[in-house]
Scaffold this motif. Structure first.
Motif, PDB file in Angstrom:
ATOM      1  N   GLU A 211       0.837  -1.206   0.000  1.00 24.66           N
ATOM      2  CA  GLU A 211       0.000   0.000   0.000  1.00 24.66           C
ATOM      3  C   GLU A 211       0.874   1.259   0.000  1.00 24.66           C
ATOM      4  O   GLU A 211       0.564   2.243  -0.674  1.00 24.66           O
ATOM      5  N   PHE A 212       1.966   1.209   0.755  1.00 26.07           N
ATOM      6  CA  PHE A 212       2.906   2.322   0.790  1.00 26.07           C
ATOM      7  C   PHE A 212       3.553   2.531  -0.581  1.00 26.07           C
ATOM      8  O   PHE A 212       3.636   3.667  -1.075  1.00 26.07           O
ATOM      9  N   ILE A 213       3.995   1.455  -1.203  1.00 18.89           N
ATOM     10  CA  ILE A 213       4.635   1.542  -2.519  1.00 18.89           C
ATOM     11  C   ILE A 213       3.681   2.172  -3.528  1.00 18.89           C
ATOM     12  O   ILE A 213       4.059   3.048  -4.312  1.00 18.89           O
ATOM     13  N   ASN A 214       2.429   1.747  -3.486  1.00 17.06           N
ATOM     14  CA  ASN A 214       1.437   2.290  -4.414  1.00 17.06           C
ATOM     15  C   ASN A 214       1.229   3.781  -4.179  1.00 17.06           C
ATOM     16  O   ASN A 214       1.138   4.572  -5.132  1.00 17.06           O
ATOM     17  N   GLY A 215       1.194   4.203  -2.911  1.00 12.53           N
ATOM     18  CA  GLY A 215       1.033   5.616  -2.591  1.00 12.53           C
ATOM     19  C   GLY A 215       2.203   6.449  -3.077  1.00 12.53           C
ATOM     20  O   GLY A 215       2.026   7.568  -3.584  1.00 12.53           O
ATOM     21  N   VAL A 216       3.422   5.912  -2.953  1.00 15.81           N
ATOM     22  CA  VAL A 216       4.610   6.622  -3.429  1.00 15.81           C
ATOM     23  C   VAL A 216       4.584   6.752  -4.955  1.00 15.81           C
ATOM     24  O   VAL A 216       4.888   7.819  -5.507  1.00 15.81           O
ATOM     25  N   ILE A 217       4.205   5.680  -5.638  1.00 14.32           N
ATOM     26  CA  ILE A 217       4.138   5.715  -7.102  1.00 14.32           C
ATOM     27  C   ILE A 217       3.140   6.769  -7.574  1.00 14.32           C
ATOM     28  O   ILE A 217       3.424   7.564  -8.481  1.00 14.32           O
ATOM     29  N   ILE A 218       1.969   6.807  -6.943  1.00 11.33           N
ATOM     30  CA  ILE A 218       0.949   7.800  -7.307  1.00 11.33           C
ATOM     31  C   ILE A 218       1.492   9.211  -7.088  1.00 11.33           C
ATOM     32  O   ILE A 218       1.310  10.107  -7.923  1.00 11.33           O
ATOM     33  N   GLY A 219       2.185   9.415  -5.961  1.00 10.57           N
ATOM     34  CA  GLY A 219       2.745  10.736  -5.656  1.00 10.57           C
ATOM     35  C   GLY A 219       3.787  11.172  -6.665  1.00 10.57           C
ATOM     36  O   GLY A 219       3.775  12.317  -7.134  1.00 10.57           O
ATOM     37  N   ILE A 220       4.690  10.271  -7.024  1.00 12.38           N
ATOM     38  CA  ILE A 220       5.741  10.607  -7.986  1.00 12.38           C
ATOM     39  C   ILE A 220       5.143  10.902  -9.361  1.00 12.38           C
ATOM     40  O   ILE A 220       5.545  11.857 -10.038  1.00 12.38           O
ATOM     41  N   LYS A 221       4.152  10.121  -9.755  1.00 12.50           N
ATOM     42  CA  LYS A 221       3.511  10.355 -11.052  1.00 12.50           C
ATOM     43  C   LYS A 221       2.805  11.699 -11.099  1.00 12.50           C
ATOM     44  O   LYS A 221       2.736  12.334 -12.164  1.00 12.50           O
ATOM     45  N   SER A 222       2.287  12.145  -9.961  1.00 11.25           N
ATOM     46  CA  SER A 222       1.598  13.438  -9.926  1.00 11.25           C
ATOM     47  C   SER A 222       2.579  14.604  -9.991  1.00 11.25           C
ATOM     48  O   SER A 222       2.194  15.733 -10.325  1.00 11.25           O
ATOM     49  N   ALA A 223       3.848  14.334  -9.671  1.00 14.77           N
ATOM     50  CA  ALA A 223       4.840  15.413  -9.584  1.00 14.77           C
ATOM     51  C   ALA A 223       5.694  15.567 -10.825  1.00 14.77           C
ATOM     52  O   ALA A 223       6.195  16.657 -11.105  1.00 14.77           O
ATOM     53  N   ARG A 224       5.878  14.498 -11.584  1.00 11.31           N
ATOM     54  CA  ARG A 224       6.841  14.581 -12.678  1.00 11.31           C
ATOM     55  C   ARG A 224       6.490  13.605 -13.791  1.00 11.31           C
ATOM     56  O   ARG A 224       5.671  12.698 -13.623  1.00 11.31           O
ATOM     57  N   ASN A 225       7.156  13.799 -14.932  1.00 11.01           N
ATOM     58  CA  ASN A 225       6.990  12.930 -16.088  1.00 11.01           C
ATOM     59  C   ASN A 225       7.790  11.646 -15.845  1.00 11.01           C
ATOM     60  O   ASN A 225       9.018  11.659 -15.846  1.00 11.01           O
ATOM     61  N   GLY A 244      17.138  -5.002   4.786  1.00 14.12           N
ATOM     62  CA  GLY A 244      17.022  -5.396   3.387  1.00 14.12           C
ATOM     63  C   GLY A 244      16.170  -4.478   2.537  1.00 14.12           C
ATOM     64  O   GLY A 244      16.213  -4.548   1.302  1.00 14.12           O
ATOM     65  N   LEU A 245      15.402  -3.593   3.155  1.00  7.64           N
ATOM     66  CA  LEU A 245      14.504  -2.731   2.384  1.00  7.64           C
ATOM     67  C   LEU A 245      15.265  -1.857   1.391  1.00  7.64           C
ATOM     68  O   LEU A 245      14.838  -1.674   0.249  1.00  7.64           O
ATOM     69  N   HIS A 246      16.407  -1.313   1.811  1.00  4.32           N
ATOM     70  CA  HIS A 246      17.154  -0.412   0.936  1.00  4.32           C
ATOM     71  C   HIS A 246      17.832  -1.147  -0.228  1.00  4.32           C
ATOM     72  O   HIS A 246      18.266  -0.507  -1.178  1.00  4.32           O
ATOM     73  N   ARG A 247      17.922  -2.464  -0.136  1.00  4.77           N
ATOM     74  CA  ARG A 247      18.519  -3.231  -1.238  1.00  4.77           C
ATOM     75  C   ARG A 247      17.475  -3.738  -2.230  1.00  4.77           C
ATOM     76  O   ARG A 247      17.819  -4.167  -3.323  1.00  4.77           O
ATOM     77  N   LYS A 248      16.237  -3.696  -1.824  1.00  4.84           N
ATOM     78  CA  LYS A 248      15.169  -4.275  -2.634  1.00  4.84           C
ATOM     79  C   LYS A 248      14.709  -3.320  -3.726  1.00  4.84           C
ATOM     80  O   LYS A 248      14.658  -2.111  -3.521  1.00  4.84           O
ATOM     81  N   ARG A 249      14.394  -3.862  -4.905  1.00  4.08           N
ATOM     82  CA  ARG A 249      13.851  -3.083  -6.011  1.00  4.08           C
ATOM     83  C   ARG A 249      12.361  -3.363  -6.126  1.00  4.08           C
ATOM     84  O   ARG A 249      11.926  -4.503  -6.009  1.00  4.08           O
ATOM     85  N   PHE A 250      11.586  -2.295  -6.383  1.00  6.42           N
ATOM     86  CA  PHE A 250      10.139  -2.424  -6.511  1.00  6.42           C
ATOM     87  C   PHE A 250       9.720  -1.995  -7.910  1.00  6.42           C
ATOM     88  O   PHE A 250      10.318  -1.098  -8.518  1.00  6.42           O
ATOM     89  N   SER A 251       8.659  -2.620  -8.415  1.00  7.82           N
ATOM     90  CA  SER A 251       8.191  -2.314  -9.767  1.00  7.82           C
ATOM     91  C   SER A 251       7.557  -0.938  -9.830  1.00  7.82           C
ATOM     92  O   SER A 251       6.774  -0.549  -8.955  1.00  7.82           O
ATOM     93  N   PHE A 252       7.913  -0.177 -10.879  1.00 12.32           N
ATOM     94  CA  PHE A 252       7.322   1.125 -11.168  1.00 12.32           C
ATOM     95  C   PHE A 252       7.061   1.132 -12.662  1.00 12.32           C
ATOM     96  O   PHE A 252       7.871   1.628 -13.447  1.00 12.32           O
ATOM     97  N   GLY A 253       5.925   0.557 -13.073  1.00 11.03           N
ATOM     98  CA  GLY A 253       5.667   0.374 -14.495  1.00 11.03           C
ATOM     99  C   GLY A 253       6.709  -0.571 -15.065  1.00 11.03           C
ATOM    100  O   GLY A 253       6.913  -1.679 -14.571  1.00 11.03           O
ATOM    101  N   ASN A 254       7.412  -0.103 -16.106  1.00 10.74           N
ATOM    102  CA  ASN A 254       8.475  -0.931 -16.689  1.00 10.74           C
ATOM    103  C   ASN A 254       9.847  -0.592 -16.094  1.00 10.74           C
ATOM    104  O   ASN A 254      10.870  -0.987 -16.642  1.00 10.74           O
ATOM    105  N   LYS A 255       9.840   0.124 -14.988  1.00 13.65           N
ATOM    106  CA  LYS A 255      11.095   0.503 -14.320  1.00 13.65           C
ATOM    107  C   LYS A 255      11.178  -0.179 -12.967  1.00 13.65           C
ATOM    108  O   LYS A 255      10.232  -0.834 -12.512  1.00 13.65           O
ATOM    109  N   ARG A 256      12.325  -0.006 -12.334  1.00 11.47           N
ATOM    110  CA  ARG A 256      12.535  -0.531 -10.986  1.00 11.47           C
ATOM    111  C   ARG A 256      12.863   0.630 -10.062  1.00 11.47           C
ATOM    112  O   ARG A 256      13.653   1.510 -10.408  1.00 11.47           O
ATOM    113  N   MET A 257      12.235   0.627  -8.903  1.00 10.13           N
ATOM    114  CA  MET A 257      12.366   1.723  -7.949  1.00 10.13           C
ATOM    115  C   MET A 257      13.081   1.216  -6.697  1.00 10.13           C
ATOM    116  O   MET A 257      12.780   0.148  -6.178  1.00 10.13           O
ATOM    117  N   ARG A 258      14.035   2.026  -6.209  1.00 11.64           N
ATOM    118  CA  ARG A 258      14.783   1.666  -5.016  1.00 11.64           C
ATOM    119  C   ARG A 258      14.794   2.853  -4.058  1.00 11.64           C
ATOM    120  O   ARG A 258      14.895   4.001  -4.484  1.00 11.64           O
TER     121      ARG A 258
END
Length: 298
Positions: A211-225, A244-258
Motif C-alpha cells: 500500500e505504501f509503494i502504491n502511494g509513493v508511485i501515485i505521488g511521484i507520477k503526480s509530480a513529474r513525467n 534489506g529494504l534499501h537493497r530491494k527493487r520495486f516495480s514502477f511500471g516498466n522501471k525498478r524503484m529503489r
C-alpha cells in the motif's frame, strides 16, 4: 538560539526556491541598496506566488496563515554562487530563499517554526547540488513526499500510511496486543528474531508495504513525467526498518524503484544552526523586517 519546533506538513509550509531578479544596469557593481531592494522584491515575488497554494494545502483561508520566517540560503550572479555579492557585476541576481508559513492556530510566539519534512528534503538537496530527486518521509500514521529540482524544494502530497499499519498487521496476524505487536516489529526490524520468524514477519512486512509503494508511485507520477528515468528516491522513517529494504527493487511500471537511505543527522537543528545564516546575517535581518511589513501580525 530560540527553541525549534518541527511542524508537520498540515500545519506549516517551508518553501525553498530560487528567485531571479534581473538587474537594470548589469555593468554596474552591485551595491547594498540595490541588494536590499532586490531581496525585498524576491521575498514579495515568492510570497505572492505561493500563498494561495499554501492556504489550499493547509486547508485554511489566506487570512489564517502567518508568514513567520524568511531567510537567505544562497546568492548567485549569472549562475555563479557568491558568498558576498556586493561589488560584483552581472545581468541577473538569483536568491535562494526559505519562507515559512504557519497556520494561525499553530503559531507559537518566540519559537522558530519550520515544516520539518521540507527542511530535511532541503538538506538532501544541499548535499546533492539540487539534482532531481524525491524525498519520502514516513511517521506513525502518514507518509509525506517532497520533490527536489534545480529550482528548489516543493511539497508533493501526503497519504495515510505509517508504522501503525505494520503493527496493526502483526497484531491481526498473531492475535496479540498492540504493545506486543510493536515489540515484535522492532525485534524483526533489528534482526533479533529466528530465521523462521523472520520469514513470516518479512511476508507481513512486504504485504503491508504494498500500500505504501502504491502511494509513493501515485505521488511521484503526480509530480513529474515518469516516462524518463526515475530520479533518486530518498527514504526517511521515524522508526526502524529491516535492513534489506534499501537493497530491494520495486516495480514502477516498466522501471525498478529503489529507496536510498537519507543522510544521517539530516534534521532541522542542522538547518537552523547552519553557518550560512551567519554568512548572510545582514540580509537575513532585512528579510525578517520585510516579513513583518508584509504580515505585521506575524
Amino acid at each position: 538560539m530560540r527553541e525549534i519546533v518541527d511542524l508537520d506538513s498540515g500545519s506549516a509550509a517551508t518553501i525553498f526556491s530560487f528567485i531571479k531578479i534581473p538587474r537594470d544596469n548589469p555593468r554596474e557593481e552591485l551595491g547594498m541598496i540595490e541588494l536590499e531592494n532586490s531581496l525585498s522584491q524576491a521575498i514579495w515575488k515568492m510570497f505572492d506566488g505561493i500563498r494561495v497554494s499554501v492556504s489550499e494545502r493547509l486547508g485554511v483561508d489566506e487570512a489564517d496563515i502567518l508568514l513567520t520566517d524568511a531567510r537567505v540560503i544562497g546568492v548567485k550572479i549569472d549562475g555563479n554562487q557568491i558568498i558576498n555579492p556586493s561589488g560584483f557585476t552581472g545581468r541577473e541576481l538569483e536568491i535562494l530563499l526559505a519562507l515559512t508559513m504557519v497556520k494561525r492556530d499553530k503559531f507559537i510566539e518566540g519559537k522558530e517554526l519550520f515544516e520539518g519534512g521540507s527542511v530535511r528534503a532541503y538538506l538532501i538537496a544541499k548535499e546533492t547540488g539540487f539534482e532531481d530527486s524525491i524525498y519520502v518521509e514516513v511517521g506513525d500514521n502518514s507518509t509525506t513526499i517532497f520533490e527536489v529540482t534545480p529550482h528548489g524544494v516543493s511539497y508533493v502530497n501526503n497519504f495515510d500510511w505509517g508504522v501503525a499499519k505494520l503493527t496493526d498487521s502483526i497484531r491481526e496476524e498473531f492475535g496479540v496486543e498492540q504493545t506486543t505487536a510493536q515489540g515484535m516489529y522492532e525485534r524483526h526490524a533489528g534482526g533479533e528474531v529466528s530465521e523462521h520468524v523472520r520469514k513470516k514477519m518479512d511476508k507481513i512486512f512486504y504485504d503491508t508495504l504494498a500500500e505504501f509503494i502504491n502511494g509513493v508511485i501515485i505521488g511521484i507520477k503526480s509530480a513529474r513525467n515518469t516516462k524518463n528515468d526515475l530520479p533518486p528516491i530518498y527514504l526517511h522513517t521515524f522508526f526502524p526498518i529491516p535492513e534489506g529494504l534499501h537493497r530491494k527493487r520495486f516495480s514502477f511500471g516498466n522501471k525498478r524503484m529503489r529507496f536510498l537511505p537519507s543522510a544521517a543527522g539530516s534534521d532541522i537543528e542542522v538547518f537552523a544552526s547552519d553557518e550560512v545564516h551567519n554568512r548572510y546575517d545582514e540580509l537575513n535581518q532585512l528579510a525578517r523586517r520585510r516579513i513583518k511589513w508584509l504580515m505585521p501580525t506575524a
